[in-house]
Structure formats: structure tokens, C-alpha cells
Motif scaffolding. Structure first.
Motif, PDB file in Angstrom:
ATOM      1  N   THR A 154       6.965   8.156   6.201  1.00 13.05           N
ATOM      2  CA  THR A 154       7.292   8.439   4.560  1.00 13.05           C
ATOM      3  C   THR A 154       7.740   7.004   4.050  1.00 13.05           C
ATOM      4  O   THR A 154       7.349   6.808   2.778  1.00 13.05           O
ATOM      5  CB  THR A 154       8.736   9.159   4.759  1.00 13.05           C
ATOM      6  N   VAL A 155       8.329   6.009   4.590  1.00 11.75           N
ATOM      7  CA  VAL A 155       8.623   4.856   4.122  1.00 11.75           C
ATOM      8  C   VAL A 155       7.436   4.103   3.882  1.00 11.75           C
ATOM      9  O   VAL A 155       7.256   3.418   2.949  1.00 11.75           O
ATOM     10  CB  VAL A 155       9.533   3.885   4.928  1.00 11.75           C
ATOM     11  N   GLY A 156       6.436   4.294   4.804  1.00 11.56           N
ATOM     12  CA  GLY A 156       5.071   3.563   4.807  1.00 11.56           C
ATOM     13  C   GLY A 156       4.456   3.904   3.380  1.00 11.56           C
ATOM     14  O   GLY A 156       3.930   3.261   2.741  1.00 11.56           O
ATOM     15  N   VAL A 157       4.294   5.244   3.326  1.00 10.19           N
ATOM     16  CA  VAL A 157       3.773   5.879   2.092  1.00 10.19           C
ATOM     17  C   VAL A 157       4.557   5.170   0.672  1.00 10.19           C
ATOM     18  O   VAL A 157       3.932   4.774  -0.378  1.00 10.19           O
ATOM     19  CB  VAL A 157       4.085   7.232   1.916  1.00 10.19           C
ATOM     20  N   LEU A 158       5.663   5.198   0.785  1.00 15.24           N
ATOM     21  CA  LEU A 158       6.664   4.560  -0.289  1.00 15.24           C
ATOM     22  C   LEU A 158       6.125   3.047  -0.600  1.00 15.24           C
ATOM     23  O   LEU A 158       5.737   2.932  -1.759  1.00 15.24           O
ATOM     24  CB  LEU A 158       8.281   4.667   0.030  1.00 15.24           C
ATOM     25  N   VAL A 159       5.949   2.159   0.394  1.00 13.41           N
ATOM     26  CA  VAL A 159       5.682   0.961   0.311  1.00 13.41           C
ATOM     27  C   VAL A 159       4.347   0.942  -0.322  1.00 13.41           C
ATOM     28  O   VAL A 159       3.993   0.152  -1.365  1.00 13.41           O
ATOM     29  CB  VAL A 159       5.855   0.149   1.478  1.00 13.41           C
ATOM     30  N   THR A 160       3.258   1.602   0.287  1.00 16.61           N
ATOM     31  CA  THR A 160       2.046   1.380  -0.187  1.00 16.61           C
ATOM     32  C   THR A 160       1.790   1.886  -1.620  1.00 16.61           C
ATOM     33  O   THR A 160       1.046   1.068  -2.290  1.00 16.61           O
ATOM     34  CB  THR A 160       0.952   2.455   0.598  1.00 16.61           C
ATOM     35  N   VAL A 161       2.366   3.106  -2.097  1.00 17.45           N
ATOM     36  CA  VAL A 161       2.368   3.350  -3.164  1.00 17.45           C
ATOM     37  C   VAL A 161       2.826   2.571  -4.386  1.00 17.45           C
ATOM     38  O   VAL A 161       2.233   2.111  -5.184  1.00 17.45           O
ATOM     39  CB  VAL A 161       2.984   4.991  -3.540  1.00 17.45           C
ATOM     40  N   GLN A 162       3.792   1.771  -3.965  1.00 18.28           N
ATOM     41  CA  GLN A 162       4.673   0.879  -4.724  1.00 18.28           C
ATOM     42  C   GLN A 162       3.708  -0.336  -4.929  1.00 18.28           C
ATOM     43  O   GLN A 162       3.555  -0.983  -6.076  1.00 18.28           O
ATOM     44  CB  GLN A 162       5.880   0.755  -4.364  1.00 18.28           C
ATOM     45  N   ILE A 163       2.848  -0.742  -3.898  1.00 16.38           N
ATOM     46  CA  ILE A 163       2.064  -1.679  -4.004  1.00 16.38           C
ATOM     47  C   ILE A 163       0.802  -1.332  -5.035  1.00 16.38           C
ATOM     48  O   ILE A 163       0.462  -2.289  -5.892  1.00 16.38           O
ATOM     49  CB  ILE A 163       1.376  -2.243  -2.435  1.00 16.38           C
ATOM     50  N   LEU A 164       0.570  -0.298  -4.970  1.00 13.56           N
ATOM     51  CA  LEU A 164      -0.610   0.105  -5.586  1.00 13.56           C
ATOM     52  C   LEU A 164      -0.370   0.149  -7.153  1.00 13.56           C
ATOM     53  O   LEU A 164      -1.070  -0.027  -8.068  1.00 13.56           O
ATOM     54  CB  LEU A 164      -1.260   1.603  -5.341  1.00 13.56           C
ATOM     55  N   ASP A 165       0.834   0.418  -7.538  1.00 13.94           N
ATOM     56  CA  ASP A 165       1.420   0.759  -8.738  1.00 13.94           C
ATOM     57  C   ASP A 165       1.618  -0.773  -9.495  1.00 13.94           C
ATOM     58  O   ASP A 165       1.683  -0.810 -10.651  1.00 13.94           O
ATOM     59  CB  ASP A 165       2.956   1.283  -8.755  1.00 13.94           C
ATOM     60  N   THR A 166       1.797  -1.907  -8.467  1.00 12.65           N
ATOM     61  CA  THR A 166       1.524  -3.383  -9.001  1.00 12.65           C
ATOM     62  C   THR A 166       0.334  -3.884  -9.276  1.00 12.65           C
ATOM     63  O   THR A 166       0.286  -4.953  -9.692  1.00 12.65           O
ATOM     64  CB  THR A 166       2.561  -4.081  -8.173  1.00 12.65           C
ATOM     65  N   MET A 167      -0.777  -3.088  -8.998  1.00 13.41           N
ATOM     66  CA  MET A 167      -2.151  -3.809  -8.980  1.00 13.41           C
ATOM     67  C   MET A 167      -2.857  -3.396 -10.220  1.00 13.41           C
ATOM     68  O   MET A 167      -3.100  -2.307 -10.502  1.00 13.41           O
ATOM     69  CB  MET A 167      -2.997  -3.367  -7.916  1.00 13.41           C
TER      70      MET A 167
END
Length: 293
Positions: free
Chosen positions: A220-233
Motif C-alpha cells: 500500500t505504501v509502495g503504491v502511494l510512493v509510486t503514484v506520487q512520483i508519477l504525479d510529479t512527472m
């Protein structure tokens, strides 16, 4: 029909009592765990540390925040009004600390019971899987609200102790009274809690996929980090409006005069979609799951 049957009080609705009992049990279990208390303690400490750091940095009369050392949104206003520490603390904790805490609680909600061997005993009770899942999701949502209020209350107390409080200057440049500013701070805390509804449903769904609580929390935390990275690209700007954290900071519009509702409405709609999609997926998985442990 006998006289006793005529005078006997009507039996309480069994399903409603079972549902309330399950929800009360889930809330008690969730909020009394040492892990939950530790998470809330960390969240309460963050605003205090921010306030102390700003106090030390501005002890020589310099200005904190943009133009004076950088920092999260609203940080430059904290020295003038301690109420802004609430807004700065929520801005600082929402991207990382608050969702990670929610991810831990949501990820462990079902998988933790399975890994501990208590899930099948919960399902033996005549509550039904659907109501048990709803109670667990409701408990996670209550934690979202409690965690957000803990941050806001800690920031308010620290801000009032370390800095002066008074009228609030909005983003639009107008001034509102302290009472109205306090009301808007409460509304902002609720808006932040609601912003975590979709992510909580996603964490609940992940929790139904595994029997390991640690794996569910990590995923769950991994999904959070991944989605937040995608949101900054910037290359992926086309999908940004569909990512659950994209409108998280829309709560800042509550500090405009008049209030801007457009992005907050988009945020509420997006969270509702995520809650419906991943809530349904969690229900489909949980109601057909073969619980053997």
C-alpha cells in the motif's frame, strides 16, 4: 397469542445491533493498538517540531518560508499568526506522513487478521463478510479523521504557545477574524481527511489480496510512493487529474475569499470514484475468498 407475548417489548433489530457491535469492536481494536497510538504520536510531534524550527530560525527577526529559508506552504505566515501552523502542518504531512499512516492501518485491516489467524473466527460470527468489510473500512475512515484532527490540534496548540494569534490574512489578501479563521482551519482538517478516502479504499483492497499484514502495508505504501512520483512527472501530465493525490492540496482554496470550490469538488469526485472502484474490488475479493487460516 398469550398475554405475555402481547405485553413483551419488540425484539431489537438483530442485524443493526450486529453491525454496530462489529463497528464498535473494530474501532476499539484499531484505536487501542500500540502501533496506532505510535502513529498518532508521530503525527502529533510533526507540527511541534515545525513550530520549534520556525521559532528558532526566526529568533533573530528573519522571515521563515519562501524568501527566508524555504518551507511548506503557509510557513512564511506562521511567525505573524500561529494559526497558520495548522495550515503549514497539514500541507507538510498530507503528501507523506498522513497517507503513510493510513496505508499502514488500511493495509493491515484484513491481512493482519489473516496472518494472526483471527480472520476465520471473525467470520464464524453471524455478521456476514460484507458487514465485516464495511466495518473495517469505516474504522479506517475514522482513523483518517482522527489522525488529521490530531495534526491540526497539535499545530494549533503549538502555534498558540510559540507565536501570536489573531486575524487571518487570506490568500486573496483580505482579512478575516480569528474565529472565522479557526472555523476554516476545522473545515480544512475535514477536507484533508476526506482526501484520504480513496486511498483508504485502495489499501483495504490490497489487504484482501494477501495473508501477510506486513506485505499488505508495504504494498500500500509502495503504491502511494509510486503514484506520487508519477504525479510529479511532467511527461505524464495527461494522467495527473486521474491520480488520487493530484488534488490533495486543493484544501488551500478554503483560505481564499471568496472560497474557490472547483478543485475541491474535483477532489471529492475523484475520491468517490476511487472509493467505489476499489471498495467494490475489495468486496468482490473478500466475499469469495477462501479463508483457511
Amino acid at each position: 397469542m398469550s398475554q405475555a407475548e402481547l405485553t413483551a417489548p419488540p425484539a431489537p433489530p438483530r442485524r443493526a445491533l450486529w453491525t454496530l457491535g462489529i463497528l464498535r469492536s473494530e474501532l476499539t481494536t484499531t484505536l487501542r493498538r500500540w502501533r496506532t497510538l505510535a502513529l498518532l504520536g508521530v503525527l502529533a510531534a510533526v507540527p511541534v517540531l515545525i513550530g520549534i524550527a520556525v521559532r528558532i530560525e526566526t529568533g533573530d527577526g528573519s522571515q521563515a518560508g519562501p524568501g527566508g529559508g524555504g518551507g511548506p506552504a503557509f510557513l512564511s505566515q506562521v511567525t505573524n499568526n500561529g494559526l497558520f501552523l495548522v495550515f503549514a502542518a497539514l500541507s507538510a504531512t498530507l503528501p507523506v506522513f498522513l497517507p503513510m499512516a493510513v496505508g499502514v492501518i488500511a493495509g493491515d485491516s484484513v491481512a493482519g487478521e489473516a496472518s494472526g489467524g483471527t480472520l476465520r473466527y471473525l467470520l464464524v460470527a453471524p455478521a456476514g463478510r460484507t458487514r465485516l468489510l464495511l466495518a473495517k473500512y469505516a474504522a479506517v475512515l475514522v482513523f483518517c479523521l482522527v489522525a488529521t484532527l490530531v495534526v491540526a490540534a497539535s499545530a494549533l496548540a503549538a502555534g498558540a504557545l510559540l507565536f501570536p494569534v489573531g486575524e487571518v490574512t487570506t490568500i486573496s489578501g483580505t482579512r478575516i477574524g480569528f474565529g472565522e479563521g479557526l472555523l476554516r482551519a476545522g473545515l480544512i482538517a475535514v477536507a484533508v481527511a476526506v482526501s484520504l478516502v480513496g486511498f483508504a479504499a485502495l489499501g483495504l483492497f490490497v489487504s484482501t489480496l494477501t495473508n501477510s499484514g506486513i506485505a499488505a502495508m508495504a504494498a500500500t505504501v509502495g503504491v502511494l510512493v509510486t503514484v506520487q512520483i508519477l504525479d510529479t512527472m511532467p511527461q505524464l501530465h495527461g494522467i495527473h487529474p486521474y491520480l488520487f493525490p493530484h488534488y490533495w492540496l486543493s484544501f488551500t482554496d478554503l483560505l481564499r475569499d471568496p472560497v474557490h470550490w472547483d478543485e475541491m469538488a474535483r477532489n471529492l469526485g475523484l475520491q468517490a470514484v476511487y472509493a467505489a472502484v476499489f471498495g467494490s474490488a475489495a468486496w468482490a475479493r473478500f466475499t469469495t475468498r477462501d479463508v483457511t487460516v
